[in-house]
Design a protein around this motif. Structure first.
Motif, PDB file in Angstrom:
ATOM      1  N   GLU A   1       0.832  -1.206   0.000  1.00  0.00           N
ATOM      2  CA  GLU A   1       0.000   0.000   0.000  1.00  0.00           C
ATOM      3  C   GLU A   1       0.864   1.253   0.000  1.00  0.00           C
ATOM      4  N   ALA A   2       1.935   1.227   0.779  1.00  0.00           N
ATOM      5  CA  ALA A   2       2.810   2.399   0.846  1.00  0.00           C
ATOM      6  C   ALA A   2       3.459   2.677  -0.506  1.00  0.00           C
ATOM      7  N   ASN A   3       3.969   1.649  -1.179  1.00  0.00           N
ATOM      8  CA  ASN A   3       4.619   1.850  -2.471  1.00  0.00           C
ATOM      9  C   ASN A   3       3.640   2.289  -3.544  1.00  0.00           C
ATOM     10  N   ILE A   4       2.431   1.763  -3.491  1.00  0.00           N
ATOM     11  CA  ILE A   4       1.427   2.206  -4.465  1.00  0.00           C
ATOM     12  C   ILE A   4       1.142   3.689  -4.283  1.00  0.00           C
ATOM     13  N   ARG A   5       0.945   4.119  -3.042  1.00  0.00           N
ATOM     14  CA  ARG A   5       0.641   5.536  -2.802  1.00  0.00           C
ATOM     15  C   ARG A   5       1.800   6.446  -3.221  1.00  0.00           C
ATOM     16  N   HIS A   6       3.046   6.016  -2.984  1.00  0.00           N
ATOM     17  CA  HIS A   6       4.191   6.870  -3.291  1.00  0.00           C
ATOM     18  C   HIS A   6       4.599   6.816  -4.758  1.00  0.00           C
ATOM     19  N   ASN A   7       4.462   5.654  -5.405  1.00  0.00           N
ATOM     20  CA  ASN A   7       5.094   5.447  -6.709  1.00  0.00           C
ATOM     21  C   ASN A   7       4.140   5.433  -7.890  1.00  0.00           C
ATOM     22  N   ILE A   8       2.856   5.417  -7.663  1.00  0.00           N
ATOM     23  CA  ILE A   8       1.929   5.319  -8.780  1.00  0.00           C
ATOM     24  C   ILE A   8       1.997   6.577  -9.642  1.00  0.00           C
ATOM     25  N   THR A   9       2.009   6.394 -10.962  1.00  0.00           N
ATOM     26  CA  THR A   9       2.017   7.512 -11.906  1.00  0.00           C
ATOM     27  C   THR A   9       1.004   7.227 -13.004  1.00  0.00           C
ATOM     28  N   GLY A  10       0.610   8.278 -13.698  1.00  0.00           N
ATOM     29  CA  GLY A  10      -0.336   8.118 -14.802  1.00  0.00           C
ATOM     30  C   GLY A  10      -1.432   9.155 -14.740  1.00  0.00           C
TER      31      GLY A  10
ATOM     32  N   THR B   1     -26.250  20.610  -6.277  1.00  0.00           N
ATOM     33  CA  THR B   1     -25.888  21.456  -7.406  1.00  0.00           C
ATOM     34  C   THR B   1     -25.944  20.618  -8.674  1.00  0.00           C
ATOM     35  N   ASP B   2     -26.925  20.944  -9.530  1.00  0.00           N
ATOM     36  CA  ASP B   2     -27.050  20.225 -10.795  1.00  0.00           C
ATOM     37  C   ASP B   2     -26.003  20.724 -11.788  1.00  0.00           C
ATOM     38  N   PHE B   3     -25.572  19.824 -12.682  1.00  0.00           N
ATOM     39  CA  PHE B   3     -24.631  20.236 -13.721  1.00  0.00           C
ATOM     40  C   PHE B   3     -24.895  19.433 -14.983  1.00  0.00           C
ATOM     41  N   SER B   4     -24.478  20.012 -16.094  1.00  0.00           N
ATOM     42  CA  SER B   4     -24.626  19.322 -17.376  1.00  0.00           C
ATOM     43  C   SER B   4     -23.370  18.542 -17.732  1.00  0.00           C
ATOM     44  N   ALA B   5     -22.229  19.000 -17.239  1.00  0.00           N
ATOM     45  CA  ALA B   5     -20.972  18.287 -17.524  1.00  0.00           C
ATOM     46  C   ALA B   5     -19.955  18.586 -16.442  1.00  0.00           C
ATOM     47  N   LEU B   6     -19.221  17.557 -16.048  1.00  0.00           N
ATOM     48  CA  LEU B   6     -18.108  17.701 -15.111  1.00  0.00           C
ATOM     49  C   LEU B   6     -16.922  16.974 -15.725  1.00  0.00           C
ATOM     50  N   THR B   7     -15.836  17.700 -15.958  1.00  0.00           N
ATOM     51  CA  THR B   7     -14.662  17.088 -16.583  1.00  0.00           C
ATOM     52  C   THR B   7     -13.401  17.466 -15.809  1.00  0.00           C
ATOM     53  N   THR B   8     -12.460  16.571 -15.797  1.00  0.00           N
ATOM     54  CA  THR B   8     -11.149  16.847 -15.221  1.00  0.00           C
ATOM     55  C   THR B   8     -10.188  15.739 -15.620  1.00  0.00           C
ATOM     56  N   THR B   9      -8.921  16.049 -15.545  1.00  0.00           N
ATOM     57  CA  THR B   9      -7.867  15.046 -15.720  1.00  0.00           C
ATOM     58  C   THR B   9      -6.997  15.057 -14.475  1.00  0.00           C
ATOM     59  N   LEU B  10      -6.954  13.920 -13.802  1.00  0.00           N
ATOM     60  CA  LEU B  10      -6.107  13.772 -12.624  1.00  0.00           C
ATOM     61  C   LEU B  10      -4.758  13.216 -13.062  1.00  0.00           C
ATOM     62  N   LYS B  11      -3.690  13.882 -12.633  1.00  0.00           N
ATOM     63  CA  LYS B  11      -2.344  13.412 -12.921  1.00  0.00           C
ATOM     64  C   LYS B  11      -1.720  12.930 -11.618  1.00  0.00           C
ATOM     65  N   LEU B  12      -1.265  11.670 -11.626  1.00  0.00           N
ATOM     66  CA  LEU B  12      -0.701  11.066 -10.425  1.00  0.00           C
ATOM     67  C   LEU B  12       0.809  10.966 -10.577  1.00  0.00           C
ATOM     68  N   HIS B  13       1.514  11.509  -9.561  1.00  0.00           N
ATOM     69  CA  HIS B  13       2.982  11.487  -9.617  1.00  0.00           C
ATOM     70  C   HIS B  13       3.525  11.844  -8.241  1.00  0.00           C
ATOM     71  N   ASN B  14       4.564  11.100  -7.809  1.00  0.00           N
ATOM     72  CA  ASN B  14       5.238  11.392  -6.543  1.00  0.00           C
ATOM     73  C   ASN B  14       4.279  11.489  -5.361  1.00  0.00           C
ATOM     74  N   GLY B  15       3.321  10.593  -5.300  1.00  0.00           N
ATOM     75  CA  GLY B  15       2.427  10.547  -4.149  1.00  0.00           C
ATOM     76  C   GLY B  15       1.347  11.603  -4.145  1.00  0.00           C
TER      77      GLY B  15
ATOM     78  N   ASN C   1      -4.710  19.838  -5.699  1.00  0.00           N
ATOM     79  CA  ASN C   1      -4.131  18.504  -5.556  1.00  0.00           C
ATOM     80  C   ASN C   1      -4.595  17.864  -4.262  1.00  0.00           C
ATOM     81  N   THR C   2      -4.374  16.567  -4.192  1.00  0.00           N
ATOM     82  CA  THR C   2      -4.593  15.809  -2.967  1.00  0.00           C
ATOM     83  C   THR C   2      -3.418  14.866  -2.777  1.00  0.00           C
ATOM     84  N   SER C   3      -3.037  14.670  -1.541  1.00  0.00           N
ATOM     85  CA  SER C   3      -1.925  13.772  -1.233  1.00  0.00           C
ATOM     86  C   SER C   3      -2.447  12.350  -1.112  1.00  0.00           C
ATOM     87  N   LEU C   4      -1.831  11.439  -1.864  1.00  0.00           N
ATOM     88  CA  LEU C   4      -2.176  10.026  -1.744  1.00  0.00           C
ATOM     89  C   LEU C   4      -1.554   9.406  -0.505  1.00  0.00           C
TER      90      LEU C   4
END
Length: 703
Positions: A522-531, A572-586, A607-610
């Motif tokens: 779990e620790a390595n996944i949180r720290h090392n996952i990228t994409g 809160t109603d919406f017609s579209a919600l879009t985003t791209t999350l980039k994962l790197h260095n935790g 950002n959020t810390s993994l």
């Protein structure tokens, strides 16, 4: 009549005289050089007869051979392949006149066999068969000399193997098997006659010690090419300090080439934290060419109890038909059925016993509930209240059960993936996992050279579809992984409700994931996952917050009024919600968060810390529609800061930034406060001291 009697007496006298002459003038020890010379020619090995060869003539004529050794080539751990202390063999003389070979009891005392495989693969059995030359061929019980065939009947009074031992050593696999106590007895027998055999064996394989006993009845065919068995019964126990087989039993009603035998078996014992009691039945047949074993109607019942199980007790029943081709080392399993406490699966498979075993399989099931096999999770509180909002709904993809919880650093042991080749398919009509209902699941998977791959995964999920692939490579110090999947038109609200008891977000989700990393703890996944994770949710709603209400309340503050206290739903109603999350260095970050609705347009970044699960997300909300009391703030961008953690997100209007970027709005707010003071204080509101108080009040409200 007298003549016949005289002839018989003469023959008997001749035999007696012959035996006397044989014993008197023929020393059997003189055959030692001949025997050793012939063995050397036939095998290339030395035969050493240390003991004497002596005649036996009571109750029958025979020979006794003392201490004898059959040598190994140089380079092996023990000097002898075979050795024994004493061998006895006797033959009745008179029956020989009628072509009847009547052998007395054959007894072998203190025999020892040593077989070794060296690191280079050579064994002390190599070269024996190809150097063996037989001067005459024996076919059944007919000995052929040129054109003449002589038919002999053979009978043996009995065979005894007493205090024998054996050792089999494989230096390549570091396996040492020692049989230090072997006794075997075969009662008097002759072809086409049933006789009883018993055995008793004790020994060890490395740290594993065992003992086995059993008996059966044997019937040898007239041509000596086939043997039949009946009433086979064997028992065994074994232990290595961790694994213990308390009692294993095997029974066979009869055995004959090409015919079915009814087999029963049972075994009970324990391994660390697991007790098992297994029993079963089957029909077994060995082909007449000794090459194919066929099993029909195999039924194995396992009663399992232990702490390592997902349940305190499990009843596992396996039914199957199978064949094993001995020459190809290939097992084919058909009509496979597995029932584990009501969870059922069926299919077929194969197993090829090569240096790296090769497995093929196809399994299917109508219904599997994985949740019933997994430990219960700590319930996650329903977060459908005023402290939830859009930012956390998108950012908290991996939900933790406890904020800042200690994560495991232990890597799973996947070294077994290097020693197996596997390819198969799994199909499940209804799958329940993490309380989510998934239908029409299809998985195509393989393992080869230490790489485990899900080549194709597809399933239907809450009105939509999931497809993907994944791979784990264990050939490096830390295993590496790659995950790709696509979620299309999935209804988010029931999915989040099922998986996380979370009512934050509704809508049709289209999500594309492309992730990789090293380390599976779990620790390595949180720290090392990228994409990256690309999110597109249409025709949805964010529950727990009403952004237009927040803006109306901000408007009330501008006018020096209390909150509006509206009763509208926190949604809160919406017609579209879009985003791209980039994962790197935790860290998972976004710079293109967008939410479009009829009333409000929202953009965001943060950002959020993994690792510690903290959130730092700034959302800018702007009213884009008129009416509903929002005309005066239409077009004004209101910043909302999302902080806290995944489990306890916090949402605040950033008034300071609001006025910093909107000078006109700040001026209007001052006018509204001054107007309120004039209504409250009248002419005193124009006093300079009162104005200073008003300025401080303004700073207190908006800074």
């Amino acid at each position: 009549m007298k003549k016949i009697l005289y002839i018989l007496l003469g023959l008997i006298l001749l035999v007696v005289i012959g035996i006397g002459v044989l014993v008197t003038f023929v020393n059997p020890n003189q055959f030692k050089p001949l025997l050793t010379e012939q063995v050397k020619k036939m095998t290339g090995r030395d035969l050493v007869i240390n003991g004497d060869i002596s005649w036996r003539f009571f109750p029958t004529l025979g020979l006794s051979v003392g201490d004898t050794e059959f040598r190994n080539p140089a380079g092996f751990a023990e000097p002898n392949l075979i050795q024994f202390k004493q061998a006895d063999l006797s033959v009745s003389v008179l029956p020989l006149l009628s072509q009847h070979l009547d052998i007395g009891e054959m007894r072998l005392d203190g025999a020892h066999v040593f077989i070794q495989t060296l690191n280079n693969g050579a064994t002390n059995l190599d070269g024996l068969t190809d150097k063996t030359a037989v001067a005459e061929t024996t076919t059944g019980n007919t000995v052929t000399h040129g054109e003449k065939n002589t038919h002999w009947n053979v009978s043996v009074a009995g065979i005894k193997l007493v205090n024998a031992s054996a050792e089999v050593r494989n230096d390549k696999t570091k396996m040492v098997a020692q049989l230090n106590h072997i006794n075997f007895t075969l009662d008097s027998f002759q072809p086409q006659t049933w006789t009883k055999a018993t055995f008793d064996v004790q020994g060890n394989v490395n740290a594993l010690t065992f003992s086995a006993q059993g008996s059966t009845e044997i019937n040898l065919a007239a041509d000596y090419k086939n043997v039949r068995l009946k009433a086979l019964s064997a028992t065994m126990n074994m232990t290595d300090g961790k694994t213990e087989i308390k009692n294993a039993q095997l029974g066979l009603d009869q055995f004959n080439l090409g015919q079915w035998s009814n087999m029963t078996f049972s075994v009970n014992g324990k391994v660390p934290n697991l007790n098992f009691d297994t029993h079963g039945t089957a029909k077994v047949k060995l082909s007449t060419d000794h090459n194919v074993i066929t099993v029909q109607g195999l039924k194995v019942t396992n009663d399992l109890v232990g702490k390592t199980l997902p349940r305190p007790t499990i009843n596992l029943v396996v039914d199957a038909d199978a064949t094993y081709d001995i020459s190809q080392k290939l097992t084919l399993v058909s009509q496979l059925s597995i029932n584990a406490d009501g969870t059922q699966a069926s299919g077929s498979g194969s197993y090829l016993a090569t240096a790296i075993p090769d497995i093929r399989f196809a399994l299917s099931s109508d219904n599997i509930n994985l949740d019933s096999w997994l430990p219960a999770k700590t319930a996650v509180a329903n977060t459908n209240n005023s402290t939830t909002a859009a930012g956390a709904a998108v950012m908290n993809a991996p939900v933790a059960t406890e904020n800042n919880a200690k994560t495991s650093t232990a890597e799973p042991d996947l070294s077994a993936l290097k020693n197996i080749n596997l390819a198969g398919m799994i199909a499940i009509k209804q799958l329940t996992v993490d309380h989510a209902n998934v239908t029409n699941v299809k998985v195509v998977t393989s393992i080869k050279q230490g790489v485990a791959t899900i080549n194709r995964f597809e399933a239907n999920l809450y009105g939509g579809k999931v497809t993907g692939s994944a791979a784990i490579d264990v050939n490096s110090a830390l295993p590496s992984y790659r995950l790709k999947n696509t979620i299309s038109n999935v209804d988010l609200l029931p999915l989040l409700k099922a998986v996380a008891n979370n009512n934050l977000l509704a809508g049709k989700a289209n999500i594309t994931t492309d992730l990789r990393g090293q380390g599976l703890s779990e620790a390595n996944i949180r720290h090392n996952i990228t994409g990256s994770i690309k999110v597109n949710v249409s025709d949805g709603a964010v529950y727990g917050v009403n952004i237009p209400d927040l803006l109306r309340n901000a408007k009330a503050k501008f006018k020096g009024q209390a909150d509006t206290g509206t009763d509208t739903a926190k949604k809160t109603d919406f017609s579209a919600l879009t985003t791209t999350l980039k994962l790197h260095n935790g860290t998972a970050s976004t710079d293109n968060f967008k939410l479009a609705s009829p009333l409000v347009a929202i953009t965001g970044q943060g950002n959020t810390s993994l690792v510690n699960e903290s959130i730092d997300l700034m959302i800018n909300s702007e009213i884009v529609a008129s009416g509903k009391g929002l005309d005066e703030i239409k077009g004004i961008a209101v910043p909302i800061h999302v902080s806290g953690t995944w489990q306890q997100p916090k949402y605040n209007l950033n008034i300071k930034d609001l006025f910093k970027n909107n000078a006109a709005l700040e001026s209007k707010a001052k006018k509204e406060i001054n107007r309120g003071l004039e209504k409250l204080l009248g002419d005193k509101a124009k006093d300079e001291n009162i104005k200073n108080v008003a300025d401080k009040l303004l700073k207190g409200l908006f800074n």
